[in-house]
Design an enzyme around this catalytic site. Sequence first.
Site, mmCIF file in Angstrom:
data_model
loop_
_atom_site.group_PDB
_atom_site.id
_atom_site.type_symbol
_atom_site.label_atom_id
_atom_site.label_comp_id
_atom_site.label_asym_id
_atom_site.label_seq_id
_atom_site.Cartn_x
_atom_site.Cartn_y
_atom_site.Cartn_z
ATOM 1 C CB CYS A 300 -0.970 -0.009 1.181
ATOM 2 S SG CYS A 300 -0.189 0.072 2.810
ATOM 3 C CG HIS A 348 -4.483 0.023 3.851
ATOM 4 N ND1 HIS A 348 -3.732 -0.805 3.045
ATOM 5 C CD2 HIS A 348 -5.519 0.452 3.078
ATOM 6 C CE1 HIS A 348 -4.287 -0.893 1.845
ATOM 7 N NE2 HIS A 348 -5.373 -0.142 1.839
ATOM 8 C CG HIS A 360 -6.690 0.381 -1.670
ATOM 9 N ND1 HIS A 360 -6.966 -0.168 -0.432
ATOM 10 C CD2 HIS A 360 -7.664 -0.118 -2.494
ATOM 11 C CE1 HIS A 360 -8.032 -0.938 -0.496
ATOM 12 N NE2 HIS A 360 -8.478 -0.934 -1.728
#
Length: 388
Positions: A300, A348, A360
């Site tokens: 990520c 994240h 993402h």
Amino acid sequence: MASHRRSRSSAPRAAGIRTPALATAALTSVALLSQTANAAPSEDGRPSLEEVEKKVDDLYRQAESATEKYDAAKERTGKQRKRVDTMLDDVARRTDRLNRAREELGSFAAAQYRTGTEVPRTATFLLADDPQDYFDQSQLMNRLTSRQKDAVDDYVTQQSATMRKRQEAARSLETLTETQDGLRTAKATVQSKLAAARQLLSKLTAEEKARLAQLEQRRQEEATRKAAELAKQQAAAAQREAAPSPADGSSSSPSASSPSSSPSSDSAYATKAAKAIAFARAQIGKPYVWGATGPGSYDCSGLSQAAWKAAGVSLPRTTYDQVNAGTTVSLTDALPGDLVFFYGDISHVGVYIGNGMMIHAPKPGAYVREESIYYGGESIIHSVVRPA
């Protein structure tokens, strides 16, 4: 951008993010999913589908958190290794110069011996721990030329400096070992969490896997609905900003904290953000691989870093540092290009593209994709940061 940087805080910054309406919708969604899931354990004692799903999600979350720690340790290890290599090269050069200086001093002692001066053997000098003591004790310094004395002084200085550099290199090697240990620990944690998740999923029957896919689909539908609600809120806020002021009939002047004052009216930011989004969109379909920074795969933070690098903005490697690399804004003020961070441990991140959606790298086993920022519910959204 440096003026906006702040020290890292472990407390979630949820101010300006959650709204009562969306929180109610999230609770309704959870209730619906709970009702449809097989919440009761099976007769043979196996965990329910809902329990398996939760355990797998938790394991993926833990793996992603460990991945960010791995990324941080890997970055520190790389920097420390370069530092150690540089120091060792410096020590090698200094040692080489010291050896040449010792050879020169040895030739001085040999010359004194050849002229009949009573001095200890050259070998004794070459093996001396402290050349200065050697010359003092032998009273040779009184019989050396000015050039020879300068050579002795230079040798002693070089010897002292080389010893200091060797000690520094040894300490740096110890630090490198510690960071490498941290890297191995984080790697082992990631691998163990992923292995546990795979083991749980492997025990599901075909019917359970199908039902799990249905639960995921319903979750995505709910997330998409909430993203649409956010898009309406943002559109309404933009209309209010653009509406004429009742007092003078002119456009209202946005406050300093309003996104329309900076940088929504800043074409430079919009240009950079468009480049970051275009890069992120071009990566859709590439696999999530923990620790990866492209070009074939990403985790990520590797994706968000690479996206903004394409726009000419350098971001730190990990989510823990990226969250401090800009200005925090409310979710309703989020602009395309902003970074959306998730979970209390900030493990994240996604690149916001507008209308409640982001691009993402979701998790192990998944691919870079466009998805609602509510993919895991509203409660997991930590903050929104404008990186440039």
